[in-house]
Design a protein around this motif. Structure first.
Motif, PDB file in Angstrom:
ATOM      1  N   SER A   7       0.898  -1.141  -0.099  1.00 14.51           N
ATOM      2  CA  SER A   7      -0.076  -0.184   0.008  1.00 14.51           C
ATOM      3  C   SER A   7       0.871   1.103  -0.100  1.00 14.51           C
ATOM      4  O   SER A   7       0.356   2.475   0.070  1.00 14.51           O
ATOM      5  CB  SER A   7      -0.988   0.037   1.162  1.00 14.51           C
ATOM      6  OG  SER A   7      -1.830  -1.222   1.245  1.00 14.51           O
ATOM      7  N   PHE A   8       2.198   1.243   0.070  1.00 12.87           N
ATOM      8  CA  PHE A   8       3.216   2.307   0.374  1.00 12.87           C
ATOM      9  C   PHE A   8       3.828   2.474  -1.110  1.00 12.87           C
ATOM     10  O   PHE A   8       4.023   1.474  -1.787  1.00 12.87           O
ATOM     11  CB  PHE A   8       4.195   1.778   1.438  1.00 12.87           C
ATOM     12  CG  PHE A   8       3.574   2.013   2.538  1.00 12.87           C
ATOM     13  CD1 PHE A   8       3.512   3.242   3.582  1.00 12.87           C
ATOM     14  CD2 PHE A   8       2.921   0.934   3.263  1.00 12.87           C
ATOM     15  CE1 PHE A   8       3.134   3.185   4.787  1.00 12.87           C
ATOM     16  CE2 PHE A   8       2.223   0.895   4.580  1.00 12.87           C
ATOM     17  CZ  PHE A   8       2.405   2.153   5.393  1.00 12.87           C
ATOM     18  N   THR A   9       4.108   3.652  -1.503  1.00 13.53           N
ATOM     19  CA  THR A   9       5.053   4.132  -2.450  1.00 13.53           C
ATOM     20  C   THR A   9       6.410   3.343  -2.080  1.00 13.53           C
ATOM     21  O   THR A   9       6.806   3.033  -0.826  1.00 13.53           O
ATOM     22  CB  THR A   9       5.430   5.592  -2.485  1.00 13.53           C
ATOM     23  OG1 THR A   9       5.857   6.209  -1.333  1.00 13.53           O
ATOM     24  CG2 THR A   9       4.036   6.316  -2.909  1.00 13.53           C
ATOM     25  N   GLY A  10       7.255   3.095  -3.184  1.00 16.42           N
ATOM     26  CA  GLY A  10       8.472   2.600  -2.811  1.00 16.42           C
ATOM     27  C   GLY A  10       9.510   3.429  -1.880  1.00 16.42           C
ATOM     28  O   GLY A  10      10.370   2.981  -1.161  1.00 16.42           O
ATOM     29  N   ASP A  11       9.364   4.701  -1.948  1.00 13.29           N
ATOM     30  CA  ASP A  11      10.135   5.611  -0.918  1.00 13.29           C
ATOM     31  C   ASP A  11       9.339   6.153   0.167  1.00 13.29           C
ATOM     32  O   ASP A  11       9.827   7.042   0.938  1.00 13.29           O
ATOM     33  CB  ASP A  11      10.754   6.810  -1.727  1.00 13.29           C
ATOM     34  CG  ASP A  11       9.568   7.732  -2.552  1.00 13.29           C
ATOM     35  OD1 ASP A  11       8.328   7.240  -2.297  1.00 13.29           O
ATOM     36  OD2 ASP A  11       9.870   8.887  -2.914  1.00 13.29           O
ATOM     37  N   ALA A  21      12.055   6.234  12.364  1.00 13.69           N
ATOM     38  CA  ALA A  21      11.690   6.240  11.025  1.00 13.69           C
ATOM     39  C   ALA A  21      12.012   4.891  10.356  1.00 13.69           C
ATOM     40  O   ALA A  21      13.065   4.432  10.604  1.00 13.69           O
ATOM     41  CB  ALA A  21      12.427   7.389  10.202  1.00 13.69           C
ATOM     42  N   HIS A  22      11.006   4.447   9.463  1.00 16.33           N
ATOM     43  CA  HIS A  22      11.484   3.279   8.621  1.00 16.33           C
ATOM     44  C   HIS A  22      11.060   3.747   6.959  1.00 16.33           C
ATOM     45  O   HIS A  22      10.019   4.192   6.936  1.00 16.33           O
ATOM     46  CB  HIS A  22      10.579   2.311   8.995  1.00 16.33           C
ATOM     47  CG  HIS A  22      10.371   2.061  10.228  1.00 16.33           C
ATOM     48  ND1 HIS A  22      11.157   0.968  11.251  1.00 16.33           N
ATOM     49  CD2 HIS A  22       9.615   2.491  11.387  1.00 16.33           C
ATOM     50  CE1 HIS A  22      10.880   1.129  12.299  1.00 16.33           C
ATOM     51  NE2 HIS A  22       9.924   1.873  12.515  1.00 16.33           N
ATOM     52  N   GLN A  23      12.331   4.024   6.349  1.00 19.03           N
ATOM     53  CA  GLN A  23      12.010   4.378   5.110  1.00 19.03           C
ATOM     54  C   GLN A  23      12.172   3.285   3.772  1.00 19.03           C
ATOM     55  O   GLN A  23      13.274   2.548   3.983  1.00 19.03           O
ATOM     56  CB  GLN A  23      13.284   5.316   4.928  1.00 19.03           C
ATOM     57  CG  GLN A  23      13.608   6.081   3.667  1.00 19.03           C
ATOM     58  CD  GLN A  23      12.756   7.176   3.480  1.00 19.03           C
ATOM     59  OE1 GLN A  23      12.772   8.114   4.178  1.00 19.03           O
ATOM     60  NE2 GLN A  23      12.160   7.260   2.349  1.00 19.03           N
ATOM     61  N   GLY A  24      11.370   3.445   3.117  1.00 13.75           N
ATOM     62  CA  GLY A  24      11.261   2.475   1.991  1.00 13.75           C
ATOM     63  C   GLY A  24      10.674   1.184   2.342  1.00 13.75           C
ATOM     64  O   GLY A  24      10.373   0.875   3.219  1.00 13.75           O
ATOM     65  N   THR A  25      10.070   0.448   1.400  1.00  9.24           N
ATOM     66  CA  THR A  25       9.110  -0.805   1.453  1.00  9.24           C
ATOM     67  C   THR A  25       9.714  -1.990   2.104  1.00  9.24           C
ATOM     68  O   THR A  25       9.226  -2.426   2.873  1.00  9.24           O
ATOM     69  CB  THR A  25       8.541  -1.354   0.030  1.00  9.24           C
ATOM     70  OG1 THR A  25       9.546  -1.244  -0.714  1.00  9.24           O
ATOM     71  CG2 THR A  25       7.668  -0.331  -0.343  1.00  9.24           C
ATOM     72  N   ALA A  26      11.129  -2.268   1.974  1.00 11.29           N
ATOM     73  CA  ALA A  26      11.876  -3.248   2.715  1.00 11.29           C
ATOM     74  C   ALA A  26      11.888  -2.941   4.244  1.00 11.29           C
ATOM     75  O   ALA A  26      11.475  -3.791   5.143  1.00 11.29           O
ATOM     76  CB  ALA A  26      13.483  -3.502   2.263  1.00 11.29           C
ATOM     77  N   ALA A  27      12.144  -1.662   4.581  1.00 10.86           N
ATOM     78  CA  ALA A  27      12.155  -1.356   5.875  1.00 10.86           C
ATOM     79  C   ALA A  27      10.746  -1.336   6.493  1.00 10.86           C
ATOM     80  O   ALA A  27      10.578  -1.774   7.667  1.00 10.86           O
ATOM     81  CB  ALA A  27      12.861   0.005   6.097  1.00 10.86           C
ATOM     82  N   ARG A  48       0.203   9.940  -2.090  1.00 15.14           N
ATOM     83  CA  ARG A  48       0.713  10.177  -3.499  1.00 15.14           C
ATOM     84  C   ARG A  48       0.374   9.120  -4.423  1.00 15.14           C
ATOM     85  O   ARG A  48       0.839   8.020  -4.257  1.00 15.14           O
ATOM     86  CB  ARG A  48       2.134  10.454  -3.254  1.00 15.14           C
ATOM     87  CG  ARG A  48       2.765  11.110  -4.576  1.00 15.14           C
ATOM     88  CD  ARG A  48       4.230  11.516  -4.483  1.00 15.14           C
ATOM     89  NE  ARG A  48       4.796   9.943  -4.569  1.00 15.14           N
ATOM     90  CZ  ARG A  48       6.057   9.711  -4.062  1.00 15.14           C
ATOM     91  NH1 ARG A  48       6.580  10.169  -3.204  1.00 15.14           N
ATOM     92  NH2 ARG A  48       6.534   8.436  -4.386  1.00 15.14           N
ATOM     93  N   GLY A  49      -0.009   9.600  -5.539  1.00 18.23           N
ATOM     94  CA  GLY A  49      -0.116   8.582  -6.790  1.00 18.23           C
ATOM     95  C   GLY A  49      -1.373   7.550  -6.226  1.00 18.23           C
ATOM     96  O   GLY A  49      -1.025   6.252  -6.784  1.00 18.23           O
ATOM     97  N   GLY A  50      -2.177   7.494  -5.344  1.00 19.91           N
ATOM     98  CA  GLY A  50      -2.973   6.468  -5.061  1.00 19.91           C
ATOM     99  C   GLY A  50      -2.293   5.479  -4.181  1.00 19.91           C
ATOM    100  O   GLY A  50      -2.947   4.152  -3.537  1.00 19.91           O
ATOM    101  N   LEU A  51      -1.187   5.693  -3.375  1.00 20.74           N
ATOM    102  CA  LEU A  51      -0.392   4.841  -2.485  1.00 20.74           C
ATOM    103  C   LEU A  51      -0.098   5.792  -1.138  1.00 20.74           C
ATOM    104  O   LEU A  51      -0.269   7.231  -1.375  1.00 20.74           O
ATOM    105  CB  LEU A  51       0.904   4.252  -3.062  1.00 20.74           C
ATOM    106  CG  LEU A  51       0.659   3.349  -4.255  1.00 20.74           C
ATOM    107  CD1 LEU A  51       2.008   2.951  -4.790  1.00 20.74           C
ATOM    108  CD2 LEU A  51      -0.043   2.225  -3.687  1.00 20.74           C
ATOM    109  N   ILE A  52       0.256   5.270   0.058  1.00 18.04           N
ATOM    110  CA  ILE A  52       0.635   6.094   1.064  1.00 18.04           C
ATOM    111  C   ILE A  52       2.092   6.374   1.075  1.00 18.04           C
ATOM    112  O   ILE A  52       2.867   5.631   0.641  1.00 18.04           O
ATOM    113  CB  ILE A  52       0.359   5.148   2.393  1.00 18.04           C
ATOM    114  CG1 ILE A  52      -0.998   4.571   2.366  1.00 18.04           C
ATOM    115  CG2 ILE A  52       0.893   5.768   3.483  1.00 18.04           C
ATOM    116  CD1 ILE A  52      -1.159   3.473   3.309  1.00 18.04           C
TER     117      ILE A  52
END
Length: 120
Positions: free
Chosen positions: A36-40, A49-55, A108-112
């Motif tokens: 459901s999240f953007t890649g960044d 803070a957890h940045q990026g889809t892997a984190a 943003r762009g339909g994602l979180i």
């Protein structure tokens, strides 16, 4: 920049991507929730803070395994065209046993793009 005033909305009026994330998170469906999240994207929870889809996926896995709890969506707000708040009541075996949390989503762009979780 002016501060927008949140407007109360029905919880079922939250955007579909937020609803999808919340349902997947409650069901411990980590991959679906992370999708459901953007890649960044960034998630800020408990000051971390957890940045990026892997984190974010690692954070979701850890959150699902650490404690057992129930979640009730108790309210929702729309701040502006891209920012929404979901209010949750949690009860479980975590320290304190009961907490009300405020999840603020930026889309943003339909994602979180950003999720900030803090005590309500």
């Amino acid at each position: 920049m002016s501060q927008s005033r949140p407007q109360t909305i029905a919880p079922n009026a939250l955007p579909e991507v937020i609803d999808r994330y919340l349902k997947a998170h409650r069901a411990h469906e980590t991959a679906a929730a992370a999708g459901s999240f953007t890649g960044d994207a960034t998630v800020i929870d408990d000051g971390n803070a957890h940045q990026g889809t892997a984190a974010i996926e690692r954070w979701l896995d850890r959150a699902a395994a650490e404690f057992t709890y129930t979640v009730e969506l108790t309210g929702a707000q729309q701040i502006d065209a891209t920012r929404y708040v979901a209010l949750h009541h949690l009860e479980g075996d975590f320290p304190g046993g009961v907490v009300d949390l405020r999840y603020e989503f930026t889309l943003r762009g339909g994602l979180i793009e950003r999720l900030v979780i803090e005590a309500a």
